[in-house]
Scaffold this motif. Sequence first.
Motif, short mmCIF file in Angstrom:
data_model
loop_
_atom_site.label_atom_id
_atom_site.label_comp_id
_atom_site.label_asym_id
_atom_site.label_seq_id
_atom_site.Cartn_x
_atom_site.Cartn_y
_atom_site.Cartn_z
N TYR A 94 42.57 51.16 39.67
CA TYR A 94 41.46 50.24 39.93
C TYR A 94 41.51 49.08 38.94
O TYR A 94 41.37 47.92 39.32
CB TYR A 94 40.13 50.99 39.84
N GLN A 95 41.69 49.39 37.66
CA GLN A 95 41.77 48.33 36.64
C GLN A 95 42.93 47.39 36.91
O GLN A 95 42.78 46.16 36.78
CB GLN A 95 41.92 48.95 35.25
N LEU A 96 44.08 47.92 37.30
CA LEU A 96 45.24 47.09 37.59
C LEU A 96 44.98 46.17 38.78
O LEU A 96 45.27 44.97 38.73
CB LEU A 96 46.46 47.98 37.86
N LEU A 98 42.09 45.20 39.93
CA LEU A 98 41.05 44.24 39.55
C LEU A 98 41.63 43.11 38.71
O LEU A 98 41.32 41.94 38.92
CB LEU A 98 39.94 44.96 38.79
N ARG A 99 42.50 43.46 37.77
CA ARG A 99 43.14 42.43 36.94
C ARG A 99 44.04 41.52 37.77
O ARG A 99 44.12 40.32 37.53
CB ARG A 99 43.93 43.07 35.81
N ALA A 100 44.75 42.08 38.73
CA ALA A 100 45.61 41.28 39.60
C ALA A 100 44.78 40.29 40.41
O ALA A 100 45.12 39.11 40.52
CB ALA A 100 46.42 42.18 40.53
N ASP A 102 41.73 39.25 39.67
CA ASP A 102 41.13 38.32 38.72
C ASP A 102 42.14 37.25 38.30
O ASP A 102 41.79 36.08 38.15
CB ASP A 102 40.62 39.08 37.50
N GLY A 103 43.41 37.64 38.14
CA GLY A 103 44.45 36.68 37.80
C GLY A 103 44.63 35.62 38.88
O GLY A 103 44.84 34.44 38.58
N ARG A 104 44.53 36.04 40.12
CA ARG A 104 44.64 35.08 41.23
C ARG A 104 43.47 34.10 41.19
O ARG A 104 43.65 32.91 41.40
CB ARG A 104 44.67 35.81 42.57
N ASP A 106 41.73 33.30 38.52
CA ASP A 106 41.91 32.45 37.34
C ASP A 106 42.84 31.29 37.66
O ASP A 106 42.59 30.15 37.24
CB ASP A 106 42.48 33.26 36.17
#
Length: 115
Positions: A94-96, A98-100, A102-104, A106
């Motif tokens: 889930y964290q991975l 979410l970070r992916a 969020d990176g998009r 950003d």
Amino acid sequence: MFDDVSSAAMRVALDGLAMRQRAIADNIANVETPGYRARKVKFEAALSTAISAGRSPFEAQPTVEQSLEPTRLNGNNVNLDQETLSNIDTGLRYQLALRALDGRYDTLRTVIRGN
């Protein structure tokens, strides 16, 4: 812009992982409930198939199935060790995801600001 295949797949994965986290929590809460059958959430294969076939990731809906693992004498089949490991794995996935995602976003924010 926000409905590209990658973003859609990440949102579907986050939904499936959140559903899995709830199922794991229910399983752990019912570890001593007589007759309780552990639930398993599956979505990865359906998501992969939808993307491979060029269909929308949103067509891949998570499914909840009862575990077919052997039961104890009280009819309960929750394996606390397995559920604990699954909870850790699901949380990391889930964290991975979410970070992916969020990176998009950003990247999009940076482009919009013109930096």
